[in-house]
Design an enzyme around this catalytic site. Structure first.
Site, PDB file in Angstrom:
ATOM      1  N   ASP A  79     -12.496   0.963   0.057  1.00 53.93           N
ATOM      2  CA  ASP A  79     -11.343   0.528   0.863  1.00 53.93           C
ATOM      3  C   ASP A  79     -11.377   1.090   2.278  1.00 53.93           C
ATOM      4  O   ASP A  79     -10.334   1.239   2.909  1.00 53.93           O
ATOM      5  CB  ASP A  79     -10.031   0.985   0.187  1.00 53.93           C
ATOM      6  CG  ASP A  79      -9.703   0.192  -1.069  1.00 53.93           C
ATOM      7  OD1 ASP A  79     -10.154  -0.952  -1.189  1.00 53.93           O
ATOM      8  OD2 ASP A  79      -8.974   0.729  -1.934  1.00 53.93           O
ATOM      9  N   LYS A  87      -7.333 -10.371  -7.111  1.00 53.20           N
ATOM     10  CA  LYS A  87      -6.028 -10.655  -7.757  1.00 53.20           C
ATOM     11  C   LYS A  87      -5.554 -12.083  -7.500  1.00 53.20           C
ATOM     12  O   LYS A  87      -4.538 -12.322  -6.843  1.00 53.20           O
ATOM     13  CB  LYS A  87      -4.967  -9.672  -7.264  1.00 53.20           C
ATOM     14  CG  LYS A  87      -5.310  -8.204  -7.494  1.00 53.20           C
ATOM     15  CD  LYS A  87      -4.139  -7.326  -7.065  1.00 53.20           C
ATOM     16  CE  LYS A  87      -4.447  -5.858  -7.184  1.00 53.20           C
ATOM     17  NZ  LYS A  87      -5.386  -5.352  -6.167  1.00 53.20           N
ATOM     18  N   LEU A  88      -6.273 -13.038  -8.047  1.00 51.08           N
ATOM     19  CA  LEU A  88      -5.929 -14.444  -7.816  1.00 51.08           C
ATOM     20  C   LEU A  88      -4.529 -14.769  -8.352  1.00 51.08           C
ATOM     21  O   LEU A  88      -4.157 -14.350  -9.448  1.00 51.08           O
ATOM     22  CB  LEU A  88      -6.936 -15.368  -8.502  1.00 51.08           C
ATOM     23  CG  LEU A  88      -8.423 -15.196  -8.178  1.00 51.08           C
ATOM     24  CD1 LEU A  88      -9.230 -16.275  -8.892  1.00 51.08           C
ATOM     25  CD2 LEU A  88      -8.671 -15.241  -6.678  1.00 51.08           C
ATOM     26  N   TYR A  89      -3.793 -15.529  -7.567  1.00 51.01           N
ATOM     27  CA  TYR A  89      -2.463 -15.989  -7.988  1.00 51.01           C
ATOM     28  C   TYR A  89      -2.209 -17.311  -7.287  1.00 51.01           C
ATOM     29  O   TYR A  89      -2.012 -17.345  -6.072  1.00 51.01           O
ATOM     30  CB  TYR A  89      -1.401 -14.956  -7.599  1.00 51.01           C
ATOM     31  CG  TYR A  89      -0.004 -15.315  -8.078  1.00 51.01           C
ATOM     32  CD1 TYR A  89       0.510 -14.732  -9.236  1.00 51.01           C
ATOM     33  CD2 TYR A  89       0.787 -16.232  -7.394  1.00 51.01           C
ATOM     34  CE1 TYR A  89       1.778 -15.069  -9.689  1.00 51.01           C
ATOM     35  CE2 TYR A  89       2.051 -16.568  -7.847  1.00 51.01           C
ATOM     36  CZ  TYR A  89       2.544 -15.984  -8.993  1.00 51.01           C
ATOM     37  OH  TYR A  89       3.795 -16.325  -9.442  1.00 51.01           O
ATOM     38  N   ILE A 117      -1.769 -21.996  -8.279  1.00 51.96           N
ATOM     39  CA  ILE A 117      -1.594 -22.997  -9.338  1.00 51.96           C
ATOM     40  C   ILE A 117      -2.878 -23.026 -10.176  1.00 51.96           C
ATOM     41  O   ILE A 117      -3.959 -22.631  -9.687  1.00 51.96           O
ATOM     42  CB  ILE A 117      -1.271 -24.401  -8.766  1.00 51.96           C
ATOM     43  CG1 ILE A 117      -2.370 -24.884  -7.823  1.00 51.96           C
ATOM     44  CG2 ILE A 117       0.097 -24.385  -8.080  1.00 51.96           C
ATOM     45  CD1 ILE A 117      -2.217 -26.333  -7.394  1.00 51.96           C
ATOM     46  N   PRO A 118      -2.784 -23.432 -11.458  1.00 54.27           N
ATOM     47  CA  PRO A 118      -3.940 -23.338 -12.356  1.00 54.27           C
ATOM     48  C   PRO A 118      -5.238 -23.933 -11.807  1.00 54.27           C
ATOM     49  O   PRO A 118      -6.287 -23.280 -11.855  1.00 54.27           O
ATOM     50  CB  PRO A 118      -3.463 -24.086 -13.599  1.00 54.27           C
ATOM     51  CG  PRO A 118      -1.978 -23.888 -13.606  1.00 54.27           C
ATOM     52  CD  PRO A 118      -1.569 -23.904 -12.173  1.00 54.27           C
ATOM     53  N   THR A 146      -6.219 -24.495  -8.718  1.00 55.74           N
ATOM     54  CA  THR A 146      -6.746 -23.727  -7.578  1.00 55.74           C
ATOM     55  C   THR A 146      -7.353 -22.411  -8.063  1.00 55.74           C
ATOM     56  O   THR A 146      -8.402 -21.981  -7.563  1.00 55.74           O
ATOM     57  CB  THR A 146      -5.621 -23.466  -6.548  1.00 55.74           C
ATOM     58  OG1 THR A 146      -5.091 -24.728  -6.168  1.00 55.74           O
ATOM     59  CG2 THR A 146      -6.131 -22.738  -5.326  1.00 55.74           C
ATOM     60  N   ARG A 150      -5.520   9.996 -10.067  1.00 54.64           N
ATOM     61  CA  ARG A 150      -5.794  11.146  -9.219  1.00 54.64           C
ATOM     62  C   ARG A 150      -6.515  12.114 -10.145  1.00 54.64           C
ATOM     63  O   ARG A 150      -5.867  12.852 -10.901  1.00 54.64           O
ATOM     64  CB  ARG A 150      -4.484  11.735  -8.655  1.00 54.64           C
ATOM     65  CG  ARG A 150      -3.813  10.797  -7.644  1.00 54.64           C
ATOM     66  CD  ARG A 150      -4.714  10.542  -6.426  1.00 54.64           C
ATOM     67  NE  ARG A 150      -4.240   9.509  -5.502  1.00 54.64           N
ATOM     68  CZ  ARG A 150      -4.677   8.250  -5.493  1.00 54.64           C
ATOM     69  NH1 ARG A 150      -5.557   7.816  -6.361  1.00 54.64           N
ATOM     70  NH2 ARG A 150      -4.245   7.412  -4.569  1.00 54.64           N
ATOM     71  N   GLY A 194      -9.968   5.588  -5.466  1.00 50.18           N
ATOM     72  CA  GLY A 194     -10.261   5.285  -4.067  1.00 50.18           C
ATOM     73  C   GLY A 194     -10.167   6.510  -3.197  1.00 50.18           C
ATOM     74  O   GLY A 194     -11.136   7.262  -3.030  1.00 50.18           O
ATOM     75  N   ARG A 195      -8.982   6.744  -2.672  1.00 49.99           N
ATOM     76  CA  ARG A 195      -8.803   7.814  -1.675  1.00 49.99           C
ATOM     77  C   ARG A 195      -9.314   9.197  -2.081  1.00 49.99           C
ATOM     78  O   ARG A 195      -9.942   9.863  -1.257  1.00 49.99           O
ATOM     79  CB  ARG A 195      -7.327   7.859  -1.234  1.00 49.99           C
ATOM     80  CG  ARG A 195      -6.990   6.708  -0.301  1.00 49.99           C
ATOM     81  CD  ARG A 195      -5.512   6.471  -0.157  1.00 49.99           C
ATOM     82  NE  ARG A 195      -4.959   5.808  -1.332  1.00 49.99           N
ATOM     83  CZ  ARG A 195      -3.699   5.342  -1.413  1.00 49.99           C
ATOM     84  NH1 ARG A 195      -2.895   5.482  -0.395  1.00 49.99           N
ATOM     85  NH2 ARG A 195      -3.274   4.742  -2.511  1.00 49.99           N
TER      86      ARG A 195
HETATM   87  O1  C5P Z   1      -6.861   4.990  -3.119  1.00 45.52           O
HETATM   88  P1  C5P Z   1      -6.458   4.658  -4.534  1.00 45.52           P
HETATM   89  O2  C5P Z   1      -7.223   5.442  -5.561  1.00 45.52           O
HETATM   90  O3  C5P Z   1      -4.963   4.686  -4.727  1.00 45.52           O
HETATM   91  O4  C5P Z   1      -6.933   3.141  -4.690  1.00 45.52           O
HETATM   92  C1  C5P Z   1      -6.596   2.325  -5.753  1.00 45.52           C
HETATM   93  C2  C5P Z   1      -7.227   0.995  -5.577  1.00 45.52           C
HETATM   94  O5  C5P Z   1      -6.856   0.179  -6.679  1.00 45.52           O
HETATM   95  C3  C5P Z   1      -6.801   0.226  -4.323  1.00 45.52           C
HETATM   96  O6  C5P Z   1      -7.923  -0.508  -3.888  1.00 45.52           O
HETATM   97  C4  C5P Z   1      -5.725  -0.721  -4.809  1.00 45.52           C
HETATM   98  O7  C5P Z   1      -5.674  -1.938  -4.093  1.00 45.52           O
HETATM   99  C5  C5P Z   1      -6.186  -0.996  -6.241  1.00 45.52           C
HETATM  100  N1  C5P Z   1      -5.174  -1.403  -7.204  1.00 45.52           N
HETATM  101  C6  C5P Z   1      -4.042  -0.660  -7.471  1.00 45.52           C
HETATM  102  N2  C5P Z   1      -3.143  -1.083  -8.410  1.00 45.52           N
HETATM  103  C7  C5P Z   1      -3.361  -2.209  -9.100  1.00 45.52           C
HETATM  104  C8  C5P Z   1      -4.521  -2.965  -8.851  1.00 45.52           C
HETATM  105  C9  C5P Z   1      -5.408  -2.522  -7.892  1.00 45.52           C
HETATM  106  O8  C5P Z   1      -3.859   0.385  -6.873  1.00 45.52           O
HETATM  107  N3  C5P Z   1      -2.536  -2.563 -10.072  1.00 45.52           N
END
Ligand code: C5P
Length: 227
Positions: free
Chosen positions: A8, A61-63, A65-66, A68, A178, A207-208
């Site tokens: 990200d 995260k597709l959202y 109509i079916p 599409t 975390r 991520g972070r």
């Molecule tokens: O930085 P962090 O660990 O919070 O990143 C979480 C990742 O997971 C981000 O890319 C976020 O868009 C994604 N995500 C989320 N919750 C969801 C689906 C995806 O945090 N339900």
């Protein structure tokens, strides 16, 4: 349990630098909206050049109509990614349409449905869905399973319950992790790696805590040891 690292970062170069730093590890990589909108298919190709064994989760995260959604799923097929996701709230007809469209291929990616975003607090969630997170996530998971999907995206706190109302094999992928209790940022329902393991989570997304660390490889290694 598998570790999936969220790519990200603000630029393609920074994401690829991160991928290079962790290329020796058995991890999945998550390409989300920011990176995919900006860098597209080229980014996926460049990741594979660094290590062709990396598995990629395309988190769009597709959202819609079916029809599409099924069209989009078919376009995703041609990208050669290993997993992608749709919103369960798009409904059973949309999810079934996606799976039906993919059924003509010999192999297909793992398809997951987003239940409740991990950034939702309980109150915020009820405001939108008029039901508590736990029961709605269970319902979404049952809908996803009956529509032929392979699993769901949920928080670690819903994983065990979802497995109990579906099957143990029905996958859960949990962001909001975390690993060692680091800063939660905008995530509301965060759990650590040990909790996720106890909740039978199949994939944790981090991520972070990894990409903001001064030594991302060290954090990855520490998480993998924890498994
Ligand atoms: O930085 P962090 O660990 O919070 O990143 C979480 C990742 O997971 C981000 O890319 C976020 O868009 C994604 N995500 C989320 N919750 C969801 C689906 C995806 O945090 N339900």
């Amino acid at each position: 349990m598998q570790l999936c690292v969220a790519l990200d970062l603000p630029t393609k170069e920074e994401n690829l630098a991160l991928v290079k730093k962790i290329k020796e590890y058995d991890v999945w990589l998550k390409v989300g909206l920011r990176s995919y909108i900006r860098d597209g298919e080229d980014f996926l190709i460049e990741i594979k050049k660094i290590n062709p064994d990396f598995k990629i989760f395309l988190d769009l995260k597709l959202y819609d109509i079916p029809n599409t959604m099924a069209d989009a799923a078919e376009s995703i097929m041609s990208l050669g990614v290993d997993t992608f996701n749709v919103h369960a709230s798009a409904g059973k007809r949309a999810m079934s349409e996606v799976m039906k469209r993919l059924s003509k291929y010999e192999t297909r990616p793992i398809v997951l449905a987003v239940t409740a975003l991990t950034s939702f607090s309980e109150d915020e969630f009820v405001e939108v869905y008029e039901k508590d997170i736990a029961s709605k996530a269970n319902q979404f998971a049952k809908d996803a399973m009956s529509s032929g999907l392979d699993g769901v995206v949920c928080s670690a706190f819903e994983s065990a319950s979802i497995k109990s109302v579906t099957t143990k094999e029905f996958m859960t992928l949990t962001p909001g992790i975390r690993p060692f209790g680091e800063n939660a940022g905008d995530q509301q329902r965060v759990a650590d790696a040990t909790y996720a393991k106890g909740a039978m989570v199949d994939f944790i997304v981090v991520g972070r805590p990894i990409y903001q660390a001064s030594n991302p490889a060290e954090v990855v290694e520490k998480i993998l040891k924890e498994f």
